[in-house]
Enzyme design. Structure first.
Site, PDB file in Angstrom:
ATOM      1  N   ASP A  15       5.325  -6.344  -2.794  1.00 18.38           N
ATOM      2  CA  ASP A  15       4.257  -6.079  -1.824  1.00 18.38           C
ATOM      3  C   ASP A  15       4.860  -5.737  -0.489  1.00 18.38           C
ATOM      4  OD1 ASP A  15       1.752  -6.686  -0.540  1.00 18.38           O
ATOM      5  OD2 ASP A  15       2.431  -8.288   0.135  1.00 18.38           O
ATOM      6  N   LYS A  56      -8.445  -3.112   1.676  1.00 16.23           N
ATOM      7  CA  LYS A  56      -9.388  -3.586   3.125  1.00 16.23           C
ATOM      8  C   LYS A  56     -10.814  -3.452   2.956  1.00 16.23           C
ATOM      9  CE  LYS A  56      -5.096  -4.867   4.215  1.00 16.23           C
ATOM     10  NZ  LYS A  56      -4.599  -5.844   3.659  1.00 16.23           N
TER      11      LYS A  56
END
EC number: 3.11.1.1
Length: 275
Positions: A15, A56
């Site tokens: 990540d 998002k």
């Protein structure tokens, strides 16, 4: 042709925010708060952290489905948020994120040396993020200025599904030329990111202190008393429990020991899907 288990790791899929850069994962969190505020809807930092790790747009949709946040929105607009409303918030979020991403672009202390060591052991470094490509391009550029260049990057909008689906992790496997998902380890500071790795058939490592779950700066983390740190570790271990990470460590700097242990387990015939 016969199948044989891999005997050592070939790649680490990492990540970004809260894992390699942006200790405490502040860049996305603060911008969610600011984006909602532009619609006169209050969202706390703690609420904004809840769905972290998702793409998002999905993150905003999930926040809008929280009853308390939906009610605040209804008081302003006379309705609960629709998908069009989510898109409107997302379209305000994006330029704010791009504008302010540099503020939280520093590498996590020790990460660069750790990853340099893994590469010397022959591991490829893949990466993926809940950021869309337009933001990731900026994140990657800033990281390169600080010395970190991943072998491959997959943004959340470059696959049909973001986390917790496995698509981004698997896109790294294909791009890096890895011949077995069990020869990969997914490293992440969020539950959706660990689920991504699990569903991709990889080993998984949850980061307890450098990311979203603890939500502190490097300095704040270092200032914790031993008792408080242990209490927070227990709390965060509980948060991750349902996603079943194979390992939980404080920061990426402990990853080399985990890699060595996974290699020992692979050499004995253990596979991540069986654990």
């Amino acid at each position: 042709m016969n199948y044989s288990n891999p005997t050592q790791l070939q790649a680490a899929i990492l990540d970004w925010a809260g894992t390699v850069v942006d200790f405490g994962s502040f860049a996305p969190t603060q911008i969610f708060v600011e984006a909602f505020a532009e619609f006169d809807v209050q969202v706390s930092i703690e609420e904004a952290r809840g769905p972290m790790g998702m793409g998002k747009w999905d993150h905003i949709r999930t926040l809008c489905d929280v009853p308390e946040i939906a009610e605040r929105y209804r008081k302003v607009f006379g309705r609960t948020p629709t998908d069009d409303d989510v898109t409107a918030i997302y379209e305000r979020f994006m330029p704010l994120q791009i504008e302010k991403i540099a503020v939280h672009s520093a590498l996590i202390p020790g990460a660069l040396d750790t990853l340099t060591g893994l590469r010397k052991e022959g591991l490829k470094i893949g990466s993926c993020s809940g950021y869309p490509k337009v933001v990731m391009d900026k994140v990657v550029e800033l990281a390169a200025q600080n010395g970190y260049v991943a072998d491959h990057v997959v943004a959340t909008d470059e696959t049909p599904n973001g986390r917790p689906w496995p698509a981004q992790a698997l896109a790294n496997v294909i791009a890096l030329g890895i011949d077995d998902v069990a020869a990969c380890v997914k490293v992440d500071d969020t539950v959706p990111g660990i689920l991504e790795g699990r569903r991709a058939g990889m080993w998984t490592v949850a980061l307890v202190c450098s990311g979203n779950a603890l939500g502190l700066t490097w300095e704040g983390y270092r200032a914790l008393s031993a008792e408080k740190l242990e209490s927070e570790r227990k709390r965060i271990h509980g948060m991750f429990a349902a996603s079943r990470p194979h390992y939980l460590i404080d920061t990426i700097n402990e990853l080399p020991e985990v890699i060595a242990d996974i290699n020992r387990r692979l050499a004995k015939g253990e596979m991540p899907q069986a654990v």
